[in-house]
Scaffold this motif. Structure first.
Motif, PDB file in Angstrom:
ATOM      1  N   ARG A   1      -3.905   4.471  -5.966  1.00  0.00           N
ATOM      2  CA  ARG A   1      -3.131   5.051  -4.869  1.00  0.00           C
ATOM      3  C   ARG A   1      -3.395   4.350  -3.531  1.00  0.00           C
ATOM      4  O   ARG A   1      -2.663   4.534  -2.575  1.00  0.00           O
ATOM      5  CB  ARG A   1      -3.460   6.535  -4.721  1.00  0.00           C
ATOM      6  CG  ARG A   1      -3.185   7.346  -5.972  1.00  0.00           C
ATOM      7  CD  ARG A   1      -3.198   8.820  -5.667  1.00  0.00           C
ATOM      8  NE  ARG A   1      -3.053   9.643  -6.867  1.00  0.00           N
ATOM      9  CZ  ARG A   1      -2.808  10.932  -6.858  1.00  0.00           C
ATOM     10  NH1 ARG A   1      -2.671  11.561  -5.703  1.00  0.00           N
ATOM     11  NH2 ARG A   1      -2.695  11.613  -7.982  1.00  0.00           N
ATOM     12  N   ILE A   2      -4.460   3.564  -3.466  1.00  0.00           N
ATOM     13  CA  ILE A   2      -4.816   2.890  -2.216  1.00  0.00           C
ATOM     14  C   ILE A   2      -4.105   1.534  -2.147  1.00  0.00           C
ATOM     15  O   ILE A   2      -4.317   0.656  -2.989  1.00  0.00           O
ATOM     16  CB  ILE A   2      -6.332   2.709  -2.100  1.00  0.00           C
ATOM     17  CG1 ILE A   2      -7.015   4.075  -2.056  1.00  0.00           C
ATOM     18  CG2 ILE A   2      -6.685   1.894  -0.852  1.00  0.00           C
ATOM     19  CD1 ILE A   2      -8.522   4.004  -2.032  1.00  0.00           C
TER      20      ILE A   2
ATOM     21  N   GLN B   1      -5.088   2.764   3.676  1.00  0.00           N
ATOM     22  CA  GLN B   1      -3.631   2.891   3.642  1.00  0.00           C
ATOM     23  C   GLN B   1      -3.185   3.191   2.214  1.00  0.00           C
ATOM     24  O   GLN B   1      -3.469   2.433   1.291  1.00  0.00           O
ATOM     25  CB  GLN B   1      -2.991   1.599   4.150  1.00  0.00           C
ATOM     26  CG  GLN B   1      -3.436   1.229   5.562  1.00  0.00           C
ATOM     27  CD  GLN B   1      -2.983  -0.152   5.998  1.00  0.00           C
ATOM     28  OE1 GLN B   1      -2.111  -0.758   5.371  1.00  0.00           O
ATOM     29  NE2 GLN B   1      -3.555  -0.666   7.071  1.00  0.00           N
ATOM     30  N   MET B   2      -2.494   4.325   2.038  1.00  0.00           N
ATOM     31  CA  MET B   2      -2.093   4.786   0.716  1.00  0.00           C
ATOM     32  C   MET B   2      -0.690   4.281   0.354  1.00  0.00           C
ATOM     33  O   MET B   2       0.162   4.095   1.221  1.00  0.00           O
ATOM     34  CB  MET B   2      -2.113   6.314   0.661  1.00  0.00           C
ATOM     35  CG  MET B   2      -3.342   6.959   1.280  1.00  0.00           C
ATOM     36  SD  MET B   2      -4.884   6.541   0.439  1.00  0.00           S
ATOM     37  CE  MET B   2      -4.681   7.390  -1.112  1.00  0.00           C
ATOM     38  N   HIS B   3      -0.473   4.061  -0.933  1.00  0.00           N
ATOM     39  CA  HIS B   3       0.855   3.685  -1.425  1.00  0.00           C
ATOM     40  C   HIS B   3       1.843   4.840  -1.232  1.00  0.00           C
ATOM     41  O   HIS B   3       1.460   6.008  -1.289  1.00  0.00           O
ATOM     42  CB  HIS B   3       0.800   3.358  -2.918  1.00  0.00           C
ATOM     43  CG  HIS B   3       0.344   1.983  -3.232  1.00  0.00           C
ATOM     44  ND1 HIS B   3       1.043   0.851  -2.859  1.00  0.00           N
ATOM     45  CD2 HIS B   3      -0.746   1.541  -3.900  1.00  0.00           C
ATOM     46  CE1 HIS B   3       0.413  -0.218  -3.297  1.00  0.00           C
ATOM     47  NE2 HIS B   3      -0.678   0.161  -3.923  1.00  0.00           N
TER      48      HIS B   3
ATOM     49  N   PHE C   1      -4.714  17.192   0.927  1.00  0.00           N
ATOM     50  CA  PHE C   1      -3.738  16.570   1.813  1.00  0.00           C
ATOM     51  C   PHE C   1      -2.736  15.753   1.019  1.00  0.00           C
ATOM     52  O   PHE C   1      -3.018  15.299  -0.093  1.00  0.00           O
ATOM     53  CB  PHE C   1      -4.437  15.678   2.859  1.00  0.00           C
ATOM     54  CG  PHE C   1      -5.077  14.442   2.273  1.00  0.00           C
ATOM     55  CD1 PHE C   1      -4.415  13.213   2.293  1.00  0.00           C
ATOM     56  CD2 PHE C   1      -6.351  14.496   1.720  1.00  0.00           C
ATOM     57  CE1 PHE C   1      -5.002  12.072   1.760  1.00  0.00           C
ATOM     58  CE2 PHE C   1      -6.945  13.360   1.184  1.00  0.00           C
ATOM     59  CZ  PHE C   1      -6.277  12.154   1.203  1.00  0.00           C
ATOM     60  N   GLY C   2      -1.552  15.580   1.574  1.00  0.00           N
ATOM     61  CA  GLY C   2      -0.527  14.747   0.960  1.00  0.00           C
ATOM     62  C   GLY C   2      -0.843  13.281   1.161  1.00  0.00           C
ATOM     63  O   GLY C   2      -1.036  12.830   2.301  1.00  0.00           O
ATOM     64  N   CYS C   3      -0.916  12.517   0.072  1.00  0.00           N
ATOM     65  CA  CYS C   3      -1.324  11.107   0.180  1.00  0.00           C
ATOM     66  C   CYS C   3      -0.144  10.147   0.174  1.00  0.00           C
ATOM     67  O   CYS C   3      -0.336   8.933   0.212  1.00  0.00           O
ATOM     68  CB  CYS C   3      -2.282  10.758  -0.953  1.00  0.00           C
ATOM     69  SG  CYS C   3      -1.565  10.908  -2.600  1.00  0.00           S
ATOM     70  N   ASP C   4       1.077  10.663   0.143  1.00  0.00           N
ATOM     71  CA  ASP C   4       2.270   9.830   0.091  1.00  0.00           C
ATOM     72  C   ASP C   4       2.410   9.001   1.378  1.00  0.00           C
ATOM     73  O   ASP C   4       2.810   9.506   2.421  1.00  0.00           O
ATOM     74  CB  ASP C   4       3.496  10.721  -0.109  1.00  0.00           C
ATOM     75  CG  ASP C   4       4.780   9.922  -0.226  1.00  0.00           C
ATOM     76  OD1 ASP C   4       4.704   8.691  -0.408  1.00  0.00           O
ATOM     77  OD2 ASP C   4       5.870  10.528  -0.128  1.00  0.00           O
TER      78      ASP C   4
END
Length: 285
Positions: free
Chosen positions: A108-109, A199-201, A229-232
């Motif tokens: 996800r990163i 920084q997340m994808h 938390f939302g990682c979007d």
């Protein structure tokens, strides 16, 4: 923090020891300063209450275990009346995640930037930790440089840097505690620096690689306070805010206190000798 600074990880019920501890505080010299860090989220508005870090920041499986523990303790407060039960319960939630399987945050990163340079994160990483003090997860020392990492420095609480590492399993800390000095415990050291950006994808990038319905949320924690938390497409920045004065106590470096806090300028004893009450408190009875 209390353990690494030398004031004890627990408070003794003995009135005599408590009185001596108070005397040590009164006579201790204020001198060493501990770095304090700011944590900011680009999207997560509720982060305002978690925007200052003294100990550590993390995202992933360890934060999820912390959140499960806190939820259960809040729903059944009468069960959590001893430190031993708290630790056993926390370990049980970690074991549950290990058996169930926790998602890898490495996928996800998008970018991990440390002092302007991109640092690769293992795809199978289960948790990413940014550490300000030498102790993590009940007194373990994940940042042990040794001969295998000559390009890294020993951690210090006043060096203006944090240590960034990842866990390859929720059981990594347990392995580190039981096999210290023999096995790394699944801890991968990544970087040291003063400016960190995670920084997340966007969700559509990593969701295509996951079976079933993908979840757009992750768990994080700051100094043990966990949250979801939302990682979007989220961007998390960590920067040095300043420093606060601290005092080293008589238990610093003693058994069961965790790795002692170190200073970049030199040893504590050379600059702030112990007072008589501190010597008495530290000596075995």
């Amino acid at each position: 923090m209390s353990g690494v600074l030398g004031w004890g990880r627990t408070l003794s019920p003995s009135p005599m020891k408590a009185r001596k501890l108070v005397e040590s505080v009164e006579q201790a010299s204020i001198g060493p300063k501990c770095d304090v860090w700011g944590v900011s989220f680009k999207k997560f508005e509720s982060m305002a209450r978690f925007n200052t870090m003294c100990n550590y920041f993390s995202i992933g499986a360890d934060a999820k275990a912390s959140r499960l523990f806190e939820n259960h303790r809040s729903s059944r407060p009468k069960l959590y009346r001893s430190q031993s039960f708290n630790k056993a319960s926390y370990a049980a939630f970690g074991g549950f995640l290990a058996l169930k399987g926790s998602s890898s945050i490495g996928k996800r990163i998008k970018h991990l930037i440390v002092d302007g340079k991109e640092v690769p994160v293992p795809q199978n990483a289960k948790a990413l930790i940014v550490l300000n003090i030498p102790s993590y997860a009940d007194g373990t020392k994940p940042w042990d440089v040794g001969k295998n990492h000559p390009h890294f420095k020993e951690a210090a609480i006043d060096d203006g840097m944090v240590e960034v590492f990842c866990l390859k399993s929720i059981l990594s800390i347990a392995l580190l505690k039981t096999l210290r000095g023999v096995f790394s415990g699944g801890v991968s050291k990544l970087a040291q620096g003063s400016k960190i950006s995670i920084q997340m994808h966007p969700m559509e990038v990593w969701a295509t690689k996951k079976q079933g319905v993908p979840k757009s949320k992750l768990y994080g924690q700051v100094d043990g306070e966990s949250f979801e938390f939302g990682c979007d497409g989220e961007v998390i920045d960590i920067h040095r805010k300043g420093s606060v004065p601290t005092m080293f106590g008589p238990y610093r470096g003693k058994a069961q206190q965790g790795p002692p806090a170190k200073l970049i300028q030199g040893s504590f004893n050379a600059r702030w000798p112990r007072s008589p009450s501190e010597q008495e408190l530290a000596s075995p009875k």
